[in-house]
Design a protein around this motif. Sequence first.
Motif, PDB file in Angstrom:
ATOM      1  N   GLU A   1      -2.929   1.712  69.318  1.00  0.00           N
ATOM      2  CA  GLU A   1      -2.128   2.673  70.084  1.00  0.00           C
ATOM      3  C   GLU A   1      -1.749   2.101  71.440  1.00  0.00           C
TER       4      GLU A   1
ATOM      5  N   THR B   1      -7.096   3.693  68.399  1.00  0.00           N
ATOM      6  CA  THR B   1      -7.582   2.317  68.449  1.00  0.00           C
ATOM      7  C   THR B   1      -6.805   1.538  69.493  1.00  0.00           C
ATOM      8  N   ALA B   2      -7.144   0.265  69.613  1.00  0.00           N
ATOM      9  CA  ALA B   2      -6.378  -0.609  70.501  1.00  0.00           C
ATOM     10  C   ALA B   2      -4.936  -0.741  70.032  1.00  0.00           C
TER      11      ALA B   2
ATOM     12  N   TYR C   1     -11.059   6.591  74.987  1.00  0.00           N
ATOM     13  CA  TYR C   1     -11.235   5.163  74.740  1.00  0.00           C
ATOM     14  C   TYR C   1     -10.950   4.847  73.276  1.00  0.00           C
ATOM     15  N   PRO C   2     -10.536   3.612  72.985  1.00  0.00           N
ATOM     16  CA  PRO C   2     -10.389   3.207  71.582  1.00  0.00           C
ATOM     17  C   PRO C   2     -11.669   3.516  70.807  1.00  0.00           C
ATOM     18  N   GLY C   3     -11.492   4.116  69.642  1.00  0.00           N
ATOM     19  CA  GLY C   3     -12.622   4.547  68.838  1.00  0.00           C
ATOM     20  C   GLY C   3     -12.875   6.039  68.908  1.00  0.00           C
TER      21      GLY C   3
ATOM     22  N   THR D   1      -8.188   9.193  64.959  1.00  0.00           N
ATOM     23  CA  THR D   1      -8.987   8.178  65.647  1.00  0.00           C
ATOM     24  C   THR D   1      -8.044   7.171  66.276  1.00  0.00           C
TER      25      THR D   1
ATOM     26  N   THR E   1     -12.066   9.966  68.472  1.00  0.00           N
ATOM     27  CA  THR E   1     -11.306  10.770  67.519  1.00  0.00           C
ATOM     28  C   THR E   1     -10.892  12.063  68.206  1.00  0.00           C
TER      29      THR E   1
END
Length: 344
Positions: A31, A28-29, A99-101, A26, A103
């Motif tokens: 990364e 996230t921001a 997008y962030p979130g 997953t 997986t």
Amino acid sequence: MSKTFAGNFFEDYRVGQTIAHAVPRTVTAGERALYTALYPTRLPLYSSDEFARSCGLPASPLEDLAAFHVVFGKTVPDVSLNAVANLGYAEGRFLAPVYPGDTLSSTSEVIGLKENSNRQSGVVYVRSTGRNQHGAPVLEYARWVMVRKRDPEAPVADPVVPKLAPAVAAADLVLPPGLDFSRYDFALAGEPHRWGDYAIGEKIDHVDRVTIEEAEHMLATRLWQNTSKVHFDATARPDGRRLIYGGHVISMARALSFNGLANAAAIVAINAGAHANPCFAGDTISAWSEVLDKADTPAPGVGALRLRLVATRAGAPALGLRGEDGKYLPDVLLDLDYWAVAPK
């Protein structure tokens, strides 16, 4: 019975074999922040939610190459843990923004095998696909990698070398849904150059340079969960040096290309790629690009540029690529052919 895994060797692969790679990731921001810390990237579509919304996207996606690294990293334990070197790429397409979130998970199909004449290793060809939590593909690409044999005398199947397209056709490019550059803000983007300002055959020296640091490449390779031994284990190579992950060089060169190609806003395909020579900590990288082709797209205000991105060690001949013998010059590190979208 051993509970540890030493990785696959060349004789373990079979054409047609499908591999489901562990472990889903997953993103996230975090990364995005780490990607920006590792590379001097400033591309506006990936830096600002508001800029992305003005271009028809719901928010700023994860940088295209960051998504590539996550998907690629998943494949390493099964495909290239015992690699001598990653050799090339083809038929890569970015199929949906990440997008962030989201997986991400990866699968690979073995599409070719060819033992080397020394019988110590062979080339494994795979087609890998990254999917999101909905099972929708976000990225696909073919690559080939030289992998050691466990036993040099082990019998292997007859060679199969897949026929791969020299480039992704412009008609097969997949653009992010809703992408619209009709209100593209050139002042905020940092450069005024439009799709129409670039000419086929034009070469651009990106001027800037970055020295590769051991700690940064180690952090990057861990971030992408790339476990290939040659990147971490100083005893894995006869010269005792850790090889820089080729994707680290790709991202560094792409970031350097901002100076002259700031509005090559997003990569949508990778046509071909070669890690021409090994890169090591302490090398200083510069980059130049050549415009190979141009194409219209159905998206409002959006054109496509086919670009060759070349990364070299400092001291390489300016805008040089190959010697008189046709081989890559010794200081050429990367030769990447890709499609990017740009505002008209």
